[in-house]
Structure formats: C-alpha cells, structure tokens
Design a protein around this motif. Structure first.
Motif, short mmCIF file in Angstrom:
data_model
loop_
_atom_site.label_atom_id
_atom_site.label_comp_id
_atom_site.label_asym_id
_atom_site.label_seq_id
_atom_site.Cartn_x
_atom_site.Cartn_y
_atom_site.Cartn_z
N VAL A 1 2.40 -16.65 6.86
CA VAL A 1 3.72 -16.27 7.37
C VAL A 1 3.90 -16.77 8.80
CG1 VAL A 1 5.20 -14.33 8.01
CG2 VAL A 1 3.91 -14.26 5.87
N ILE A 2 2.89 -16.57 9.64
CA ILE A 2 2.97 -16.99 11.04
C ILE A 2 3.15 -18.50 11.16
CG2 ILE A 2 1.60 -17.21 13.16
CD1 ILE A 2 0.40 -14.45 12.47
N VAL A 3 2.39 -19.26 10.37
CA VAL A 3 2.47 -20.72 10.43
C VAL A 3 3.85 -21.20 9.96
CG1 VAL A 3 1.57 -22.87 9.45
CG2 VAL A 3 -0.01 -21.09 10.23
N LEU A 4 4.36 -20.63 8.89
CA LEU A 4 5.67 -21.03 8.38
C LEU A 4 6.77 -20.79 9.41
CD1 LEU A 4 5.53 -19.73 4.69
CD2 LEU A 4 5.37 -22.10 5.46
N VAL A 5 6.70 -19.63 10.08
CA VAL A 5 7.70 -19.30 11.08
C VAL A 5 7.53 -20.18 12.32
CG1 VAL A 5 8.54 -17.49 12.63
CG2 VAL A 5 7.98 -16.94 10.26
N ARG A 6 6.29 -20.37 12.75
CA ARG A 6 6.04 -21.15 13.97
C ARG A 6 6.43 -22.61 13.79
NH1 ARG A 6 6.34 -23.68 17.49
NH2 ARG A 6 5.14 -23.87 19.42
N MET A 7 6.25 -23.16 12.61
CA MET A 7 6.62 -24.56 12.35
C MET A 7 8.11 -24.73 12.08
SD MET A 7 3.38 -25.82 10.03
CE MET A 7 4.01 -27.51 9.95
N GLY A 8 8.83 -23.63 12.03
CA GLY A 8 10.27 -23.69 11.81
C GLY A 8 10.67 -23.97 10.38
N ILE B 1 2.90 -7.30 7.92
CA ILE B 1 2.24 -7.53 9.20
C ILE B 1 2.56 -8.93 9.73
CG2 ILE B 1 -0.02 -7.82 10.32
CD1 ILE B 1 -1.06 -5.61 8.46
N GLY B 2 2.56 -9.91 8.82
CA GLY B 2 2.92 -11.26 9.21
C GLY B 2 4.33 -11.34 9.77
N LEU B 3 5.27 -10.59 9.17
CA LEU B 3 6.65 -10.58 9.66
C LEU B 3 6.73 -9.99 11.07
CD1 LEU B 3 8.65 -9.41 6.50
CD2 LEU B 3 8.35 -11.74 7.36
N LEU B 4 5.89 -9.01 11.37
CA LEU B 4 5.90 -8.38 12.68
C LEU B 4 5.26 -9.27 13.75
CD1 LEU B 4 4.92 -4.71 11.75
CD2 LEU B 4 7.18 -5.55 12.38
N ALA C 1 4.65 -12.70 13.58
CA ALA C 1 5.13 -14.09 13.67
C ALA C 1 6.03 -14.35 14.88
CB ALA C 1 5.84 -14.47 12.37
N PRO C 2 7.06 -13.51 15.16
CA PRO C 2 7.91 -13.79 16.33
C PRO C 2 7.15 -13.74 17.64
CG PRO C 2 8.95 -12.20 14.85
CD PRO C 2 7.54 -12.34 14.40
N VAL C 3 6.22 -12.79 17.77
CA VAL C 3 5.43 -12.68 18.99
C VAL C 3 4.56 -13.91 19.17
CG1 VAL C 3 3.69 -11.30 20.20
CG2 VAL C 3 5.42 -10.18 18.78
N PHE C 4 3.93 -14.35 18.09
CA PHE C 4 3.05 -15.52 18.15
C PHE C 4 3.85 -16.78 18.47
CE2 PHE C 4 0.58 -19.01 16.43
CZ PHE C 4 -0.70 -18.71 16.86
N ALA C 5 5.03 -16.90 17.89
CA ALA C 5 5.86 -18.07 18.13
C ALA C 5 6.26 -18.17 19.60
CB ALA C 5 7.10 -18.02 17.24
N ARG C 6 6.60 -17.03 20.21
CA ARG C 6 6.97 -17.04 21.62
C ARG C 6 5.79 -17.37 22.51
NH1 ARG C 6 10.03 -12.47 20.04
NH2 ARG C 6 8.38 -11.09 20.79
N THR D 1 12.67 -18.81 8.59
CA THR D 1 12.86 -17.78 9.61
C THR D 1 12.35 -16.43 9.12
OG1 THR D 1 15.08 -17.22 8.85
CG2 THR D 1 14.88 -18.99 10.49
N VAL D 2 12.12 -15.53 10.06
CA VAL D 2 11.69 -14.18 9.71
C VAL D 2 12.78 -13.47 8.90
CG1 VAL D 2 11.07 -11.92 10.63
CG2 VAL D 2 10.17 -13.98 11.70
N GLU D 3 14.03 -13.71 9.28
CA GLU D 3 15.15 -13.09 8.55
C GLU D 3 15.18 -13.54 7.10
OE1 GLU D 3 15.35 -14.54 11.50
OE2 GLU D 3 15.55 -12.67 12.67
#
Length: 256
Positions: free
Chosen positions: A180-187, A233-236, A238-243, A190-192
């Motif tokens: 989840v984190i990698v998918l969100v970070r690579m764009g 947990i990944g949804l929570l 992912a945004p923090v890790f991306a920032r 989105t989490v939404e």
C-alpha cells in the motif's frame, strides 16, 4: 568524447556493476553458509522445533514418518538451511542495500532503507504468527476431524512442504502495508481510491484465505482478518511515509 570511447566507458561501467553484484552475492552467500554450518550439528533439534505444533496435535505416542530413503537426512538439512537464511537475513539485506545505495538520491535512500527493514520485520512477524498461532488451530482441527479408523502419521516431506507454503503465505500477507505504501508513494493510486476499494479488498482477503488455508473457518479468519487490518494500517501510514520521503523539488512545489 567519441562514440567508441563512450561505448567503452559504458561497457566498463556495466562490467564493474556485474563484479560488484557478484561480490555482494558471494558475501551474502558466505554469511548464509557460515550460519548453516554452525547450525548443522543441531539440524535434528531444529526440525523437532518445526514439527512441535503438529506433534502437540497428534495423539500421545504418535510420530511422523519418512517414506524416502534419504528423507530423514534431507528434510532436516532443508529446514536448517531455511533457518540459516532467516538468521543471516540482516547481512543479505545489507549487501543488497550496499549494492543499490550508491545509485540513489538522498530522498530515495530515505525511501528504500525503511522499506527494506520494515518488510523484513513484517515477513518474520507473519512467519511467527503462523507458527505460534495458526498451526495450533489448523492441526488440531485436522486431527479432531479425522475418523477414528485412521491413524494420523504425517510424512515429514509433505509436512515440510505444507509448512513452507503457509510460511510464505503469511509472510507475504504481512507485506500488505508495504504494498500500500509503495503504491501511494509512487503515485500509482491514492489513499482515497484505496478506501473506495475497501469492500473488494475484504472480499479478496477471504477468497485468498479460503484458497490458501484448510477448509475450517477459524484458520481462514486467522489469515483474512490480519490481511484486512494490515491493509488499514497501510492506509494510515502511507500518507505519512510519502511526506517524509519527498524529494526537495517536490516539497518546494507543494510549498509554492
């Protein structure tokens, strides 16, 4: 620089990378082999530990069987090699990190290092969860379900194959937050959007659990429920890790 000189420089760089990769693989392999050789005198005890969940579920006095000629030797050796790899995993991961790190930017290093460490820890947690909790439920169900006219005596080779499959299944399942984190970070998503897909993820988790685990509801829940929780947990995270791992130019663009 002429074209021939450019090609020669590219060839030399490629060869140097291959040499570096070979050296890193050799160092990782040596670490695994050294640990394996240290553990070999205890191979029988290591297999007994792996077999403990099954032995606790079998009737008193029961034992496993070996149908192959060299199976009593080969299976404990395979189990010991697997344990040696897990023990030497920090060294293996360090060698992988040392190979790719020189080619990464500073913000990319911030991305890769935590993912390597956290994915390894999550995989080991998944294996431990399977060994200490899931096996007790599965083996107890199987042996209680077996008719009284059947003497349950599992073959050690089949047992090792089953255990290895379950370890991989639960280890990979516990990697869901990393995915989840990698998918969100690579764009890529989105989490939404992932939140919108939550119902499908839950259904998919139970389908995967039904395919991987034996057909009792408890063992299926023990795989499906952690998968759903780890997705959340990944949804929570992912945004923090991306920032935290944004490139300087990305942070500047967002500031403007």
């Amino acid at each position: 620089m002429s074209e021939s000189q450019h090609n020669d420089a590219g060839t030399e760089t490629f060869i140097s990378h291959l040499v570096e990769l070979r050296n890193r693989i050799m160092k990782a392999s040596i670490a695994v082999i050294v640990v394996f050789l240290c553990l070999m005198p205890f191979a029988g005890h290591i297999y007994d530990m792996l077999a403990q969940p099954m032995m606790l579920a079998l009737p008193a006095g029961s034992k496993m069987i070996a149908t192959g000629v060299i199976t009593p030797f080969l299976i404990p050796v395979k189990v010991t090699l697997l344990v040696a790899f897990l023990i030497a995993l920090p060294v293996v991961l360090y060698q992988a990190w040392a190979f790719v790190a020189p080619g990464l930017y500073e913000h990319e290093k911030k991305l890769v290092a935590p993912l390597v460490v956290s994915s390894s820890i999550l995989f080991l947690i998944g294996v431990a969860f399977c060994y200490f909790f899931v096996f007790g439920v599965i083996f107890k169900f199987i042996n209680e379900f077996a008719p009284k006219s059947i003497a349950v005596a599992p073959d050690i080779e089949s047992y090792f194959g089953f255990v290895l499959t379950m370890f991989i299944a639960f280890g990979v399942t516990f990697e869901v937050p990393i995915v989840v984190i990698v998918l969100v970070r690579m764009g890529l998503v989105t989490v939404e959007k992932l939140k919108e897909l939550r119902p499908y993820v839950i259904v998919g988790a139970f389908i995967i659990a039904a395919v991987v685990t034996p057909p009792d509801i408890m063992s299926q829940l023990l795989l499906a429920v952690p998968l759903c929780l780890l997705f959340e947990i990944g949804l929570l995270v992912a945004p923090v890790f991306a920032r935290a791992t944004r490139a300087p130019e990305e942070a500047a663009e967002e500031a403007t």
